[in-house]
Write a protein that holds these residues in place. Sequence first.
Motif, PDB file in Angstrom:
ATOM      1  N   GLY A 196      44.564-132.538   5.687  1.00 30.75           N
ATOM      2  CA  GLY A 196      43.155-132.170   5.720  1.00 30.75           C
ATOM      3  C   GLY A 196      42.305-132.988   4.774  1.00 30.75           C
ATOM      4  N   ILE A 197      42.598-132.861   3.487  1.00 28.21           N
ATOM      5  CA  ILE A 197      41.804-133.591   2.501  1.00 28.21           C
ATOM      6  C   ILE A 197      41.938-135.093   2.743  1.00 28.21           C
ATOM      7  CG2 ILE A 197      41.347-133.885   0.056  1.00 28.21           C
ATOM      8  CD1 ILE A 197      40.948-131.083   0.787  1.00 28.21           C
ATOM      9  N   GLY A 198      43.165-135.507   3.004  1.00 32.50           N
ATOM     10  CA  GLY A 198      43.405-136.923   3.262  1.00 32.50           C
ATOM     11  C   GLY A 198      42.559-137.436   4.411  1.00 32.50           C
ATOM     12  N   GLU A 199      42.486-136.630   5.471  1.00 32.79           N
ATOM     13  CA  GLU A 199      41.715-137.030   6.646  1.00 32.79           C
ATOM     14  C   GLU A 199      40.242-137.143   6.300  1.00 32.79           C
ATOM     15  OE1 GLU A 199      43.051-137.655   9.579  1.00 32.79           O
ATOM     16  OE2 GLU A 199      41.165-138.048  10.635  1.00 32.79           O
ATOM     17  N   VAL A 200      39.719-136.150   5.587  1.00 35.68           N
ATOM     18  CA  VAL A 200      38.307-136.186   5.212  1.00 35.68           C
ATOM     19  C   VAL A 200      38.027-137.408   4.350  1.00 35.68           C
ATOM     20  CG1 VAL A 200      36.480-134.967   3.991  1.00 35.68           C
ATOM     21  CG2 VAL A 200      38.053-133.696   5.396  1.00 35.68           C
ATOM     22  N   MET A 201      38.971-137.716   3.469  1.00 32.52           N
ATOM     23  CA  MET A 201      38.789-138.903   2.629  1.00 32.52           C
ATOM     24  C   MET A 201      38.729-140.165   3.476  1.00 32.52           C
ATOM     25  SD  MET A 201      41.241-138.069  -0.628  1.00 32.52           S
ATOM     26  CE  MET A 201      41.016-139.605  -1.479  1.00 32.52           C
ATOM     27  N   MET A 202      39.605-140.233   4.475  1.00 36.16           N
ATOM     28  CA  MET A 202      39.612-141.426   5.317  1.00 36.16           C
ATOM     29  C   MET A 202      38.305-141.546   6.084  1.00 36.16           C
ATOM     30  SD  MET A 202      43.478-142.199   6.448  1.00 36.16           S
ATOM     31  CE  MET A 202      42.903-143.785   6.903  1.00 36.16           C
ATOM     32  N   ILE A 203      37.769-140.409   6.509  1.00 37.81           N
ATOM     33  CA  ILE A 203      36.506-140.457   7.236  1.00 37.81           C
ATOM     34  C   ILE A 203      35.375-140.807   6.284  1.00 37.81           C
ATOM     35  CG2 ILE A 203      34.874-139.090   8.562  1.00 37.81           C
ATOM     36  CD1 ILE A 203      37.146-137.657   9.806  1.00 37.81           C
ATOM     37  N   ALA A 204      35.494-140.360   5.036  1.00 39.54           N
ATOM     38  CA  ALA A 204      34.439-140.634   4.064  1.00 39.54           C
ATOM     39  C   ALA A 204      34.304-142.126   3.795  1.00 39.54           C
ATOM     40  CB  ALA A 204      34.733-139.904   2.758  1.00 39.54           C
ATOM     41  N   GLU A 205      35.427-142.823   3.991  1.00 39.48           N
ATOM     42  CA  GLU A 205      35.435-144.254   3.732  1.00 39.48           C
ATOM     43  C   GLU A 205      34.390-145.002   4.528  1.00 39.48           C
ATOM     44  OE1 GLU A 205      38.664-146.995   4.398  1.00 39.48           O
ATOM     45  OE2 GLU A 205      39.888-145.390   3.575  1.00 39.48           O
ATOM     46  N   ARG A 206      34.356-144.699   5.806  1.00 39.83           N
ATOM     47  CA  ARG A 206      33.473-145.484   6.635  1.00 39.83           C
ATOM     48  C   ARG A 206      32.449-144.596   7.310  1.00 39.83           C
ATOM     49  NH1 ARG A 206      37.556-144.486  10.387  1.00 39.83           N
ATOM     50  NH2 ARG A 206      39.557-144.679   9.375  1.00 39.83           N
ATOM     51  N   ILE A 207      31.383-144.378   6.594  1.00 41.57           N
ATOM     52  CA  ILE A 207      30.271-143.628   7.191  1.00 41.57           C
ATOM     53  C   ILE A 207      29.488-144.606   8.039  1.00 41.57           C
ATOM     54  CG2 ILE A 207      28.280-142.198   6.733  1.00 41.57           C
ATOM     55  CD1 ILE A 207      30.595-140.958   5.571  1.00 41.57           C
ATOM     56  N   THR A 208      29.374-144.280   9.272  1.00 40.12           N
ATOM     57  CA  THR A 208      28.508-145.111  10.105  1.00 40.12           C
ATOM     58  C   THR A 208      27.236-144.319  10.355  1.00 40.12           C
ATOM     59  OG1 THR A 208      29.509-144.175  12.040  1.00 40.12           O
ATOM     60  CG2 THR A 208      30.409-146.242  11.243  1.00 40.12           C
ATOM     61  N   GLY A 209      26.276-144.973  10.984  1.00 36.19           N
ATOM     62  CA  GLY A 209      25.027-144.262  11.256  1.00 36.19           C
ATOM     63  C   GLY A 209      25.192-143.203  12.325  1.00 36.19           C
ATOM     64  N   ILE A 210      26.301-143.307  13.087  1.00 38.27           N
ATOM     65  CA  ILE A 210      26.468-142.394  14.224  1.00 38.27           C
ATOM     66  C   ILE A 210      26.857-141.011  13.724  1.00 38.27           C
ATOM     67  CG2 ILE A 210      27.618-142.098  16.425  1.00 38.27           C
ATOM     68  CD1 ILE A 210      28.501-145.023  16.195  1.00 38.27           C
ATOM     69  N   PRO A 211      26.122-139.994  14.083  1.00 34.07           N
ATOM     70  CA  PRO A 211      26.431-138.641  13.597  1.00 34.07           C
ATOM     71  C   PRO A 211      27.706-138.068  14.181  1.00 34.07           C
ATOM     72  CG  PRO A 211      24.564-138.579  15.101  1.00 34.07           C
ATOM     73  CD  PRO A 211      24.878-140.012  14.899  1.00 34.07           C
ATOM     74  N   ASN A 212      27.954-138.314  15.457  1.00 38.37           N
ATOM     75  CA  ASN A 212      29.161-137.736  16.049  1.00 38.37           C
ATOM     76  C   ASN A 212      30.267-138.762  16.082  1.00 38.37           C
ATOM     77  OD1 ASN A 212      27.397-135.804  16.654  1.00 38.37           O
ATOM     78  ND2 ASN A 212      28.073-135.495  18.732  1.00 38.37           N
ATOM     79  N   ILE A 213      31.502-138.311  15.848  1.00 37.45           N
ATOM     80  CA  ILE A 213      32.577-139.273  15.977  1.00 37.45           C
ATOM     81  C   ILE A 213      33.081-139.311  17.401  1.00 37.45           C
ATOM     82  CG2 ILE A 213      34.310-140.111  14.360  1.00 37.45           C
ATOM     83  CD1 ILE A 213      34.646-137.277  13.402  1.00 37.45           C
ATOM     84  N   ILE A 214      32.980-138.190  18.049  1.00 32.07           N
ATOM     85  CA  ILE A 214      33.672-138.101  19.333  1.00 32.07           C
ATOM     86  C   ILE A 214      32.719-137.650  20.425  1.00 32.07           C
ATOM     87  CG2 ILE A 214      35.568-136.987  20.524  1.00 32.07           C
ATOM     88  CD1 ILE A 214      36.667-136.401  17.701  1.00 32.07           C
ATOM     89  N   LYS A 215      32.819-138.280  21.545  1.00 30.23           N
ATOM     90  CA  LYS A 215      32.023-137.830  22.679  1.00 30.23           C
ATOM     91  C   LYS A 215      32.910-136.964  23.570  1.00 30.23           C
ATOM     92  CE  LYS A 215      28.068-140.352  22.512  1.00 30.23           C
ATOM     93  NZ  LYS A 215      27.657-139.252  21.675  1.00 30.23           N
ATOM     94  N   VAL A 216      32.436-135.816  23.912  1.00 28.30           N
ATOM     95  CA  VAL A 216      33.236-134.952  24.777  1.00 28.30           C
ATOM     96  C   VAL A 216      32.569-134.856  26.133  1.00 28.30           C
ATOM     97  CG1 VAL A 216      34.178-132.654  25.077  1.00 28.30           C
ATOM     98  CG2 VAL A 216      33.994-133.609  22.805  1.00 28.30           C
ATOM     99  N   ARG A 217      33.220-135.406  27.119  1.00 28.86           N
ATOM    100  CA  ARG A 217      32.646-135.338  28.466  1.00 28.86           C
ATOM    101  C   ARG A 217      33.143-134.093  29.160  1.00 28.86           C
ATOM    102  NH1 ARG A 217      34.400-141.128  29.503  1.00 28.86           N
ATOM    103  NH2 ARG A 217      35.945-140.054  30.754  1.00 28.86           N
TER     104      ARG A 217
END
Lengths: 153, 507
Positions: free
Chosen positions: B215-236
């Motif tokens: 959990g924490i590890g994952e959040v840290m990895m995501i924190a590394e690369r903040i892009t301008g895009i608010p959503n990471i995943i598109k759900v169709r």
Amino acid sequence: MFRDRILVALFFFLIGVTCLVGSLLMPFGKAKNPGVGFYPLLVGIFLVVLSVSFIIQSWKSRHDQLPDEERFPQGSDLRRVLALVIAVGLYPVLLTFLGYILSSFFLLVSVLRLFGLQSPWKIVLIALITVGLSYYLFAQLLAVPLPRGSLFP
Amino acid sequence: MDALHGLAYGFGVALSGPNLLACFFGVLVGTLIGVLPGIGPIGAMALLIPATFNVDPTTALIMLAGIYYGAMYGGSTTSILVNIPGEAASVVTAIDGYKMARKGKAGTALSVAAMGSFVAGTAGVVALMFFAPPLAGAAVKFGPPEYFSIALVGLIFLSRLGGGSAVKSFLMVGLGLFFGTVGMEPISGVSRFTLGNLELSQGLDLVPVAMGLYGIGEVMMIAERITGIPNIIKVRFRDLFPTIAEWRRAFPPMLRGAGIGFFIGLIPGPAAILSTFASYALEKKISKNPEEFGHGAIEGVAGPESANNSAMAGAMVPLLGLGVPFAPGTAMLLGVLIIHGVQPGPLLMTEHPQVFWGVIASMYIGNFILLIMNLPMVGIFANLLRLPQHILMGLILLLCMVGAYGVNNSVFDLYIMAGMGVLGYVLRKLKFDLAPLILALVLGPHLEKTLRQSLFLTRGDIGEIISRPITAFLLSAGLLIIILPSLLRLSRRFKQPRRRIPEVSKP
């Protein structure tokens, strides 16, 4: 990068040595009557042997940049990650003094800000709602005992 | 009472008002608790045992079994959606399930997990019905040396399923084993590696460790690369449910997983986690496209999810047939039975047929309720991923905090989680596979216990241990599996020079 691999290998090596030394200090009996230190001794040996292999392996491939190995972040990315670690590490400290609601509020505010939310109104609002809902869910519905904080009698 | 009559009787018992209600309640609560990372099925069952004091033992058992199944399913939900395993058994689901979610196929993964659980649960119940008595007899032939061999071979073999460097996988195993030794040793009470800290004497609980690493590890990895895009995943919307082709791909692994899970459930040890690893390894081995594994192969979700459900059914065999609980979940059920004055064992079937058959029937009903309850929820869960990243991260962190705290009401666990977070982050950056660590952490104590029991049993005579037929077979099979890849590589290196020489000697 080689340097990172070596550092990690050293980490494993240290853990292995700790395990080894620690288990030797414990009574480990004989095979007939294994004591408390018997199993950790085996684990320690396992770790030490493996970390040495890993060091050798890393040395042999020290000039290769393994394609899928990620680099550690620099600059502002690194600062963000560190800020996150600090926030996560600070939370337990705050928890004992301020209790669940306040600490979680601060945590959420930091996280929301860290991940790019700019507007202070939105930050405070979202943090409040989230903490409120979570308190209701955990403390009331699921009866999970949450800390009150030593500042509040 | 033969199997079919018994089952019919059991359905009659299970479908009665209070029992049905208990089943539904159990499944609902179990799913909710399982979805919230932290409190796993065991914790959930423990929390609700007092609620069963005034109830009929059959009803109590039905409710608790429902909780277990529900929590199993809920745990896989968080694995798939945010790569945080709800409990140990969901670790493997996260591998491909999360990758599927990142490609927008969260709904598909969730549906497959639900259906797999149902299929396996049903198959498991059927197997339980017919095979309980004879299998219980065979299981008795296994003793500590066999349990140890299985755990050891399983650990070494299954830790390789992530692929990659053997040394790296084994390093993680070693680390996990070490973490498993921290704390008070159960037999003698000696504290190991605790540096005098009272909290550490309780040992490193799986929950803060897993939440931290993943959990924490994952959040840290995501924190590394903040892009301008608010959503990471598109759900169709189209991707919410699997296509016919995907169902067809997913179904055979479900059956295979159900088979593996059931047999592993028969054996003492952490059956659920072992069965998921084994199923994943099997599916990867026999797949026509093994390179897909680790990147969103649907078989990697269908197999393990089925396996952990039928492992529960398998674990019921020694429980109901012999009165011996082989897995923590069944140990809780045993406790409930005893509290209610029902003595489990070979006589259970004859003395309390309503308990035996009622529980079996309710497992089937529970799985069914799980399916119809969860398939609609798939849409809701998958859409959770559309939340803006900052809110999602905040939620995840908060849930991790409460989850880790809630296990032992311990603030210290939060520090452990934080530390593990940093460790998990570093390890993941350097492409170390986290799953073997978790497997080793869970199996370690069991490994040590069975090793010591084996040594006590044979008074230290290792020869005697190895000469036991089942043990010898297991150990040599394990050794073969481990050495085989290296042997193949060596033989290939010997073949190569012969091929090159003819080219060089051409004029």
